[in-house]
Design an enzyme around this catalytic site. Structure first.
Site, PDB file in Angstrom:
ATOM      1  N   LEU A   1       8.853   7.189  16.658  1.00  0.00           N
ATOM      2  CA  LEU A   1       8.406   7.968  15.499  1.00  0.00           C
ATOM      3  C   LEU A   1       7.109   8.723  15.734  1.00  0.00           C
ATOM      4  O   LEU A   1       6.983   9.879  15.335  1.00  0.00           O
ATOM      5  CB  LEU A   1       8.283   7.063  14.263  1.00  0.00           C
ATOM      6  CG  LEU A   1       9.555   7.088  13.429  1.00  0.00           C
ATOM      7  CD1 LEU A   1      10.579   6.144  14.023  1.00  0.00           C
ATOM      8  CD2 LEU A   1       9.299   6.769  12.005  1.00  0.00           C
TER       9      LEU A   1
ATOM     10  N   CYS B   1      -4.511  12.615  13.702  1.00  0.00           N
ATOM     11  CA  CYS B   1      -4.573  11.202  13.361  1.00  0.00           C
ATOM     12  C   CYS B   1      -4.458  10.396  14.653  1.00  0.00           C
ATOM     13  O   CYS B   1      -3.891  10.877  15.645  1.00  0.00           O
ATOM     14  CB  CYS B   1      -3.421  10.926  12.420  1.00  0.00           C
ATOM     15  SG  CYS B   1      -3.010   9.225  12.165  1.00  0.00           S
TER      16      CYS B   1
ATOM     17  N   ARG C   1      -4.846  10.478   4.973  1.00  0.00           N
ATOM     18  CA  ARG C   1      -3.798  11.496   5.047  1.00  0.00           C
ATOM     19  C   ARG C   1      -2.851  11.454   3.859  1.00  0.00           C
ATOM     20  O   ARG C   1      -2.322  12.474   3.448  1.00  0.00           O
ATOM     21  CB  ARG C   1      -2.944  11.296   6.291  1.00  0.00           C
ATOM     22  CG  ARG C   1      -3.637  11.319   7.590  1.00  0.00           C
ATOM     23  CD  ARG C   1      -2.613  11.147   8.679  1.00  0.00           C
ATOM     24  NE  ARG C   1      -1.520  12.095   8.484  1.00  0.00           N
ATOM     25  CZ  ARG C   1      -1.537  13.354   8.866  1.00  0.00           C
ATOM     26  NH1 ARG C   1      -2.562  13.826   9.504  1.00  0.00           N
ATOM     27  NH2 ARG C   1      -0.513  14.144   8.630  1.00  0.00           N
TER      28      ARG C   1
ATOM     29  N   ARG D   1       1.189  14.314  13.378  1.00  0.00           N
ATOM     30  CA  ARG D   1       1.564  14.151  11.966  1.00  0.00           C
ATOM     31  C   ARG D   1       1.453  15.445  11.161  1.00  0.00           C
ATOM     32  O   ARG D   1       0.664  15.560  10.224  1.00  0.00           O
ATOM     33  CB  ARG D   1       0.759  13.022  11.335  1.00  0.00           C
ATOM     34  CG  ARG D   1       0.944  11.720  12.093  1.00  0.00           C
ATOM     35  CD  ARG D   1       0.269  10.565  11.448  1.00  0.00           C
ATOM     36  NE  ARG D   1       0.925  10.130  10.240  1.00  0.00           N
ATOM     37  CZ  ARG D   1       0.441   9.179   9.445  1.00  0.00           C
ATOM     38  NH1 ARG D   1      -0.687   8.576   9.750  1.00  0.00           N
ATOM     39  NH2 ARG D   1       1.078   8.826   8.355  1.00  0.00           N
ATOM     40  N   PRO D   2       2.270  16.458  11.523  1.00  0.00           N
ATOM     41  CA  PRO D   2       2.242  17.702  10.763  1.00  0.00           C
ATOM     42  C   PRO D   2       2.837  17.510   9.360  1.00  0.00           C
ATOM     43  O   PRO D   2       3.459  16.483   9.083  1.00  0.00           O
ATOM     44  CB  PRO D   2       3.145  18.624  11.589  1.00  0.00           C
ATOM     45  CG  PRO D   2       4.053  17.717  12.341  1.00  0.00           C
ATOM     46  CD  PRO D   2       3.290  16.451  12.587  1.00  0.00           C
ATOM     47  N   ILE D   3       2.632  18.508   8.490  1.00  0.00           N
ATOM     48  CA  ILE D   3       3.239  18.435   7.148  1.00  0.00           C
ATOM     49  C   ILE D   3       4.163  19.638   6.918  1.00  0.00           C
ATOM     50  O   ILE D   3       4.443  20.021   5.784  1.00  0.00           O
ATOM     51  CB  ILE D   3       2.173  18.356   6.025  1.00  0.00           C
ATOM     52  CG1 ILE D   3       1.164  19.508   6.146  1.00  0.00           C
ATOM     53  CG2 ILE D   3       1.462  17.008   6.028  1.00  0.00           C
ATOM     54  CD1 ILE D   3       0.425  19.771   4.849  1.00  0.00           C
ATOM     55  N   ASP D   4       4.619  20.233   8.051  1.00  0.00           N
ATOM     56  CA  ASP D   4       5.455  21.440   7.940  1.00  0.00           C
ATOM     57  C   ASP D   4       6.716  21.215   7.097  1.00  0.00           C
ATOM     58  O   ASP D   4       7.130  22.104   6.343  1.00  0.00           O
ATOM     59  CB  ASP D   4       5.840  21.924   9.351  1.00  0.00           C
ATOM     60  CG  ASP D   4       6.539  20.842  10.168  1.00  0.00           C
ATOM     61  OD1 ASP D   4       6.086  19.679  10.119  1.00  0.00           O
ATOM     62  OD2 ASP D   4       7.545  21.144  10.832  1.00  0.00           O
ATOM     63  N   LEU D   5       7.290  20.021   7.175  1.00  0.00           N
ATOM     64  CA  LEU D   5       8.531  19.785   6.436  1.00  0.00           C
ATOM     65  C   LEU D   5       8.275  19.737   4.923  1.00  0.00           C
ATOM     66  O   LEU D   5       9.101  20.199   4.129  1.00  0.00           O
ATOM     67  CB  LEU D   5       9.206  18.490   6.916  1.00  0.00           C
ATOM     68  CG  LEU D   5       9.566  18.460   8.412  1.00  0.00           C
ATOM     69  CD1 LEU D   5      10.092  17.099   8.825  1.00  0.00           C
ATOM     70  CD2 LEU D   5      10.592  19.548   8.752  1.00  0.00           C
TER      71      LEU D   5
ATOM     72  N   LYS E   1       0.832  -1.208   0.000  1.00  0.00           N
ATOM     73  CA  LYS E   1       0.000   0.000   0.000  1.00  0.00           C
ATOM     74  C   LYS E   1       0.867   1.258   0.000  1.00  0.00           C
ATOM     75  O   LYS E   1       0.639   2.189  -0.769  1.00  0.00           O
ATOM     76  CB  LYS E   1      -0.903  -0.007   1.245  1.00  0.00           C
ATOM     77  CG  LYS E   1      -1.505   1.328   1.580  1.00  0.00           C
ATOM     78  CD  LYS E   1      -2.323   1.280   2.855  1.00  0.00           C
ATOM     79  CE  LYS E   1      -1.574   1.465   4.148  1.00  0.00           C
ATOM     80  NZ  LYS E   1      -1.185   2.827   4.498  1.00  0.00           N
ATOM     81  N   ASN E   2       1.884   1.282   0.878  1.00  0.00           N
ATOM     82  CA  ASN E   2       2.665   2.508   1.039  1.00  0.00           C
ATOM     83  C   ASN E   2       3.644   2.758  -0.115  1.00  0.00           C
ATOM     84  O   ASN E   2       4.252   3.824  -0.191  1.00  0.00           O
ATOM     85  CB  ASN E   2       3.398   2.502   2.380  1.00  0.00           C
ATOM     86  CG  ASN E   2       2.412   2.672   3.538  1.00  0.00           C
ATOM     87  OD1 ASN E   2       1.251   3.002   3.324  1.00  0.00           O
ATOM     88  ND2 ASN E   2       2.882   2.432   4.750  1.00  0.00           N
TER      89      ASN E   2
ATOM     90  N   ASP F   1       5.637   0.644  11.835  1.00  0.00           N
ATOM     91  CA  ASP F   1       4.436  -0.039  11.333  1.00  0.00           C
ATOM     92  C   ASP F   1       4.367  -1.510  11.757  1.00  0.00           C
ATOM     93  O   ASP F   1       3.379  -2.182  11.476  1.00  0.00           O
ATOM     94  CB  ASP F   1       4.359   0.057   9.804  1.00  0.00           C
ATOM     95  CG  ASP F   1       4.080   1.473   9.333  1.00  0.00           C
ATOM     96  OD1 ASP F   1       3.742   2.323  10.171  1.00  0.00           O
ATOM     97  OD2 ASP F   1       4.215   1.734   8.119  1.00  0.00           O
TER      98      ASP F   1
ATOM     99  N   ARG G   1      -8.507  -0.688   5.138  1.00  0.00           N
ATOM    100  CA  ARG G   1      -7.748   0.373   4.461  1.00  0.00           C
ATOM    101  C   ARG G   1      -6.401  -0.141   3.962  1.00  0.00           C
ATOM    102  O   ARG G   1      -5.853   0.377   3.000  1.00  0.00           O
ATOM    103  CB  ARG G   1      -7.500   1.547   5.423  1.00  0.00           C
ATOM    104  CG  ARG G   1      -8.750   2.317   5.741  1.00  0.00           C
ATOM    105  CD  ARG G   1      -8.428   3.514   6.574  1.00  0.00           C
ATOM    106  NE  ARG G   1      -7.386   4.319   5.937  1.00  0.00           N
ATOM    107  CZ  ARG G   1      -6.894   5.442   6.426  1.00  0.00           C
ATOM    108  NH1 ARG G   1      -7.361   5.904   7.559  1.00  0.00           N
ATOM    109  NH2 ARG G   1      -5.967   6.107   5.790  1.00  0.00           N
TER     110      ARG G   1
END
Ligand code: EPZ
Length: 421
Positions: A329, A116, A92, A121-125, A22-23, A307, A399
């Protein structure tokens, strides 16, 4: 709503075929936006997250022909660059369209994914890196609005933290940028490698694939022509079935798997007392009658994957002795602890470390899934719990695990999917 009913105590036997990852499939699907030609993807896992991302592309105007494990995609007809809240809030990973949409169309709007179950789980980077490449970014009305009217420019990006999705977004953005992009502290997970190879095979020069430093020479806006792609095997699904064998002390064989991608899990299982027969695309596991406890610390690839943390914790609940599991993580990836304890496990949580004391017996109960991997941990515990376990909210499992109950059933598990009355 569906739930799984499992009667524990069965030994597993036979062979299970591992699905595509999936990933790996999600960034590969997002990367097809960099092209306006046909591309066929094979070995897709038949899971909800893949259907969600294909639906998003479809809403943008792409032409898609999807049947279970194969998708033919043509993004020549994209007419919108807005990834709406209704889709992004379901998954996400939709944020992966940000880099390729911006790179190809010079503008896009993508809903902010929000929180989440496993952490903030920010997306700042992702956003900082795109800004360094010349994008103007504004957050308004819950959306990221990004613009780079004259195209993105190559830049030197140093990620403060290793981020899988951030690396993927910037690799895709850099592929069509003007000039050279260097990514320092890049992620090197096998899924990132597949994405880089896909872009390289479309003619983009990328150096450092599989390392923490990537150098990408952009095409200055020219769209790509990808060869067809077969998705790599799912290393987390594979690891989950190895844990199913370990917890039930059963020998099973995994087919269509890449053993080098799951070295960290294999090595921990060896320390616990499992031995393996490793072939090029097959793994057979032979667990000992009693397994030893082991300490785990999650980290980026090739370290022990976050995971797999929940699934290993399920196995450790029945090992004789005490194990320490440290999650480095995600700050909140322990939602399975209280549910495992409801099955009779003895787990104490302090900060980001769980102390797992092995118990002789787990007992079936009603439990609730909270996220994808937490759900599979509950299923694993149920395989050995005395009596009947009902795992609820299994939409999380759907999912990301392709036909989990069908595969477990074929391995001899007493498992049924039922509907709440
Ligand atoms: C990917 O998520 C996977 N998802 C996750 O799999 C996996 O757990 C994770 O990588 C780590 O291996 C997909 O590939 C679709 P990150 P991603 O960016 O990319 C922080 C599963 O069960 N961070 O590598 O979102 C972040 O909060 C899932 O299949 C920032 O601070 O993970 C985390 O602490 C769940 N700012 C760390 O970095 C950012 O801008 C690593 O996250 C981005 C990330």
């Amino acid at each position: 709503m569906d739930y799984l009913e499992i009667i524990g105590g069965k030994k597993l036997f036979g062979t299970v075929t591992i699905s595509g990852a999936k990933n790996a499939a999600l960034p590969v699907i997002a990367a097809t936006i960099l092209s306006d030609k046909n591309i066929t993807l094979t070995n897709l896992p038949n899971v909800v997250d893949i259907r969600t991302l294909l639906k998003l592309l479809n809403m943008l105007g792409a032409t898609i022909n999807h049947d279970k494990t194969v998708a033919e995609i043509n993004n020549g007809s994209i007419s919108s660059t807005k990834a709406v809240y209704e889709i992004v809030s379901q998954m996400r990973a939709s944020i992966l369209v940000l880099g390729p949409l911006l790179a190809r169309f010079g503008e896009c709007e993508v809903s902010l994914p929000g929180g989440c179950a496993i952490g903030q789980r920010p997306i700042d980077l992702h956003l900082k890196a795109l800004e360094a490449m010349g994008a103007t970014i504004e957050i308004k009305g819950g959306y990221v609005r990004a613009e780079a009217k004259n195209g993105l420019k190559g830049a030197k990006i140093i990620f403060d933290k290793i981020t899988v999705g951030g690396t993927e977004n910037i690799v895709m953005a850099a592929a069509l940028a003007h000039g050279t992009t260097q990514i320092i502290n890049a992620a090197k997970e096998p899924e990132v490698v597949q994405l880089c190879e896909m872009i390289r095979d479309a003619g983009v020069k990328i150096e450092g694939i599989g390392s923490n430093e990537l150098t990408i020479e952009g095409t200055a806006g020219k769209t790509l022509h990808f060869p067809n792609i077969e998705i790599i095997p799912d290393r987390i699904e594979a690891g989950t079935y190895l844990c199913a064998a370990a917890i039930t002390h059963s020998s099973i064989t995994l087919d269509k798997v890449n053993p080098t991608h799951i070295r960290a899990s294999i090595s921990k299982l060896e320390m616990m007392g499992c031995s393996f027969n490793l072939e090029e695309t097959r793994i057979t596991i032979f667990p000992q009658a009693s397994l030893k406890p082991v300490d785990l610390i999650t980290s980026e690839y090739p370290g022990f994957p976050t995971d797999m943390q929940a699934q290993f914790m399920a196995v450790l609940t029945t090992c004789e002795g005490e194990s320490l599991v440290e999650e480095r993580l995600f700050e909140n990836r322990f939602m399975h602890v209280s549910e495992l304890n409801r099955l009779g496990a003895d787990i104490w949580l302090k900060g980001n470390t769980a102390a797992v004391k092995g118990v002789k017996t787990l007992y079936g109960a009603n439990v609730m899934a909270t996220d994808l991997r937490a759900s599979s941990a509950l299923v694993l515990a149920a395989l050995v719990a005395e009596g009947n376990t009902k795992v609820r909210r299994i939409y999380h499992l759907d999912r990301g695990y392709d036909n989990l109950e069908g595969k477990l059933l074929s391995l001899g598990v007493d498992i049924q999917r039922k509907k709440e009355s």
